[in-house]
Scaffold this active site. Structure first.
Site, PDB file in Angstrom:
ATOM      1  N   ASP A 121       0.846  -1.188   0.000  1.00  0.00           N
ATOM      2  CA  ASP A 121       0.000   0.000   0.000  1.00  0.00           C
ATOM      3  C   ASP A 121       0.888   1.247   0.000  1.00  0.00           C
ATOM      4  OD1 ASP A 121      -2.326   1.469   0.007  1.00  0.00           O
ATOM      5  OD2 ASP A 121      -2.578   1.391   2.184  1.00  0.00           O
ATOM      6  N   HIS A 128      -3.797  14.020   0.801  1.00  0.00           N
ATOM      7  CA  HIS A 128      -4.022  13.096   1.921  1.00  0.00           C
ATOM      8  C   HIS A 128      -2.839  13.118   2.888  1.00  0.00           C
ATOM      9  CE1 HIS A 128      -5.096   9.485   4.163  1.00  0.00           C
ATOM     10  NE2 HIS A 128      -3.907   8.984   3.872  1.00  0.00           N
ATOM     11  N   GLU A 194     -10.299   3.949   3.748  1.00  0.00           N
ATOM     12  CA  GLU A 194      -9.432   4.694   2.852  1.00  0.00           C
ATOM     13  C   GLU A 194      -9.835   4.313   1.436  1.00  0.00           C
ATOM     14  OE1 GLU A 194      -5.300   4.241   4.031  1.00  0.00           O
ATOM     15  OE2 GLU A 194      -5.578   5.750   5.603  1.00  0.00           O
ATOM     16  N   GLU A 196      -9.231   3.864  -2.205  1.00  0.00           N
ATOM     17  CA  GLU A 196      -7.988   3.715  -2.960  1.00  0.00           C
ATOM     18  C   GLU A 196      -8.242   3.008  -4.288  1.00  0.00           C
ATOM     19  OE1 GLU A 196      -4.568   2.444  -0.834  1.00  0.00           O
ATOM     20  OE2 GLU A 196      -5.288   3.185   1.098  1.00  0.00           O
ATOM     21  N   ASP A 228      -9.023   0.360   2.070  1.00  0.00           N
ATOM     22  CA  ASP A 228      -8.025   0.010   3.090  1.00  0.00           C
ATOM     23  C   ASP A 228      -8.594   0.416   4.458  1.00  0.00           C
ATOM     24  OD1 ASP A 228      -5.736  -0.429   4.582  1.00  0.00           O
ATOM     25  OD2 ASP A 228      -4.804   1.462   3.982  1.00  0.00           O
ATOM     26  N   ARG A 232      -7.855   3.902  13.344  1.00  0.00           N
ATOM     27  CA  ARG A 232      -6.963   5.041  13.607  1.00  0.00           C
ATOM     28  C   ARG A 232      -6.369   5.029  15.000  1.00  0.00           C
ATOM     29  NH1 ARG A 232      -5.850   5.990   8.553  1.00  0.00           N
ATOM     30  NH2 ARG A 232      -7.681   6.587   7.339  1.00  0.00           N
ATOM     31  N   GLN A 235      -3.662   2.385  14.975  1.00  0.00           N
ATOM     32  CA  GLN A 235      -2.597   2.890  14.098  1.00  0.00           C
ATOM     33  C   GLN A 235      -1.765   3.970  14.786  1.00  0.00           C
ATOM     34  OE1 GLN A 235      -4.201   4.750  10.572  1.00  0.00           O
ATOM     35  NE2 GLN A 235      -2.203   5.208   9.683  1.00  0.00           N
ATOM     36  N   LYS A 248      -4.223  -1.907  10.213  1.00  0.00           N
ATOM     37  CA  LYS A 248      -4.597  -2.025   8.803  1.00  0.00           C
ATOM     38  C   LYS A 248      -4.854  -3.471   8.384  1.00  0.00           C
ATOM     39  CE  LYS A 248      -3.391   2.277   7.354  1.00  0.00           C
ATOM     40  NZ  LYS A 248      -4.241   3.141   6.508  1.00  0.00           N
ATOM     41  N   THR A 252      -8.788  -5.749   3.997  1.00  0.00           N
ATOM     42  CA  THR A 252      -8.684  -4.825   2.864  1.00  0.00           C
ATOM     43  C   THR A 252      -9.665  -5.327   1.816  1.00  0.00           C
ATOM     44  OG1 THR A 252      -6.329  -4.519   3.326  1.00  0.00           O
ATOM     45  CG2 THR A 252      -7.113  -3.811   1.166  1.00  0.00           C
ATOM     46  N   GLU A 356      -9.843  12.493   7.537  1.00  0.00           N
ATOM     47  CA  GLU A 356      -9.729  13.827   6.936  1.00  0.00           C
ATOM     48  C   GLU A 356     -11.073  14.541   6.890  1.00  0.00           C
ATOM     49  OE1 GLU A 356      -6.992  13.544   3.225  1.00  0.00           O
ATOM     50  OE2 GLU A 356      -7.725  11.559   3.718  1.00  0.00           O
TER      51      GLU A 356
END
Ligand code: CA
Length: 408
Positions: A121, A128, A194, A196, A228, A232, A235, A248, A252, A356
């Site tokens: 990844d 971002h 996420e 992607e 993904d 948080r 992480q 993570k 996925t 975000e």
């Protein structure tokens, strides 16, 4: 009024003869028999059955129980198979053979279409990376000193790449809020997405060799949407100094459809201007074709659109990522999957993660069914996308869907 013939698609259908993504399906009658399917409108073609009926030289590849043998066959074979498939859908001389092997999408089960080898990844959106830098490291520089010199990435967990529709179990783990002195254990309270784009490697390489920018199309079979999922809180506590790990690796999600690279030819676009000179192996200024892709993503949460990230804004291209991933001599295997990193554009409504969109949870989204800082159990996230196709048409990408379920 009679029903339209399945080979006649409605005007503007996103899955017409210029698209033809590959997948893997089973039917209720033979749930043990995995078959390669090609999407056409709201139908799936049993490609192996038609190949056999028409005596195609590619019958063995198309009758395989996964896409990997076809993916390993390389660009000349991919292009020949694609041309053949296109003929089956567009030349009505084949209609009598093709039509009986079209299955309604609602009548089949779609599966992970290829065996995933390695999973990488990246972190290729400047918007971002800047947003995350500001949220996670408010006192430091938003971008790390290496960011514009190399495409930053990490190796993820191939075995937990799952197909769209697979429930995502809320992960448990360690988290430590900033104002606590010791970590606590429990279900993640800051579960995120996420949005992607994933790139699927077909042609392998020898250990000790590298893939130059110009050989991208020889190795990459196709493109898929990818979520993904990211915890948080887990992480934030674990990621220094070696990067993402358990925050993570729990899941996925990918689309069941792999869009062949040539279906996106009309979507090729120049990436943003480079701010620093690049080393020769990453410098794409002299490449014959632009390396960016104009994919328009949409993120929905419980049916409400929360973001529309533009893939054309990505700083690093997929060709640069492949070149970087192999520049040390690391070999590629058929089935390697690498993802772009969260797709975020410059505008607030273009951010591809809740981190975000809610600025670290401090500005919750106001949705018709309530406020959201991060995902709640039962929440459903859907990523979809389209790209410009030839002659003003649109090329649809298969959506990736996932619903959060309670911790086991
Ligand atoms: Ca990511």
């Amino acid at each position: 009024m009679t029903d339209a013939h399945p080979l006649d698609l409605p005007e503007g259908d996103l899955f017409g003869p210029d698209n033809l993504p590959y997948g893997l399906f089973t039917t209720a009658e033979t749930p043990e028999r995995h078959r390669i399917g090609v999407r056409y409108g709201a139908h799936v073609l049993d490609a192996g059955a038609v190949a056999a009926a028409l005596g195609s030289e590619h019958t063995a590849l198309l009758q395989a129980p996964a896409l990997n043998p076809l993916m390993a066959a390389g660009r000349p074979v991919w292009d020949a198979v694609r041309a053949e498939l296109r003929g089956w859908f567009t030349d009505r001389a084949h209609a009598a053979v093709v039509t009986p092997h079209l299955w309604s999408l609602s009548a089949v089960t779609l599966h992970l279409p290829f065996a995933v080898a390695d999973y990488v990844d990246f972190y290729a959106s400047e918007h971002h990376a800047t947003n995350v830098g500001r949220i996670f490291r408010p006192d430091g520089d938003a971008l790390t000193p290496n960011w514009k010199h190399l495409p930053i990435g990490y190796h993820g967990r191939a075995g937990t790449v799952v197909v769209s529709g697979t429930p995502v179990v809320r992960p448990q783990g360690q988290r430590k809020p900033r104002d606590e002195t010791v970590p606590a254990f429990g279900p993640s309270r800051r579960l995120d997405i996420e949005a992607e784009v994933g790139f699927v490697v077909g042609t392998p390489t020898q250990l000790g060799t590298s893939v130059p920018l110009s050989a991208f199309r020889d190795h990459v079979f196709g493109v898929t949407l990818l979520n993904d999922w990211s915890a948080r809180d887990i992480q934030a506590w674990e990621y220094v100094p070696l990067g993402p790990f358990l925050g993570k690796s729990f899941a996925t999600s990918v689309s069941p459809w792999i869009t062949p690279l040539p279906a996106l030819d009309a979507a090729r676009t120049a990436p943003p201007a480079r701010d620093v000179p690049l080393l020769p192996y990453l410098d794409d200024a002299g490449e014959a074709e632009p390396g960016g892709l104009d994919l328009r993503l949409t993120v929905t949460l419980n049916g409400h659109t929360v973001a529309e990230p533009p893939f054309s804004a990505m700083y690093w291209t997929a060709a640069q990522q492949l070149a970087h991933m192999t520049v040390n001599g690391a070999s590629l295997r058929t089935g390697d999957l690498y993802a772009s990193g969260t797709v975020s554009g410059p505008e607030p409504g273009q951010r591809g993660s809740l981190l975000e969109l809610t600025w670290g949870g401090s500005e919750p989204l106001e949705l018709p069914d309530g406020k959201r800082a991060f995902l709640e159990d039962g929440d459903e996230v859907v990523l979809s996308a389209w790209a410009p196709g030839p002659g003003g048409t649109r090329i649809g990408m298969g959506e990736v869907r996932g619903t959060v379920s309670h911790s086991a």
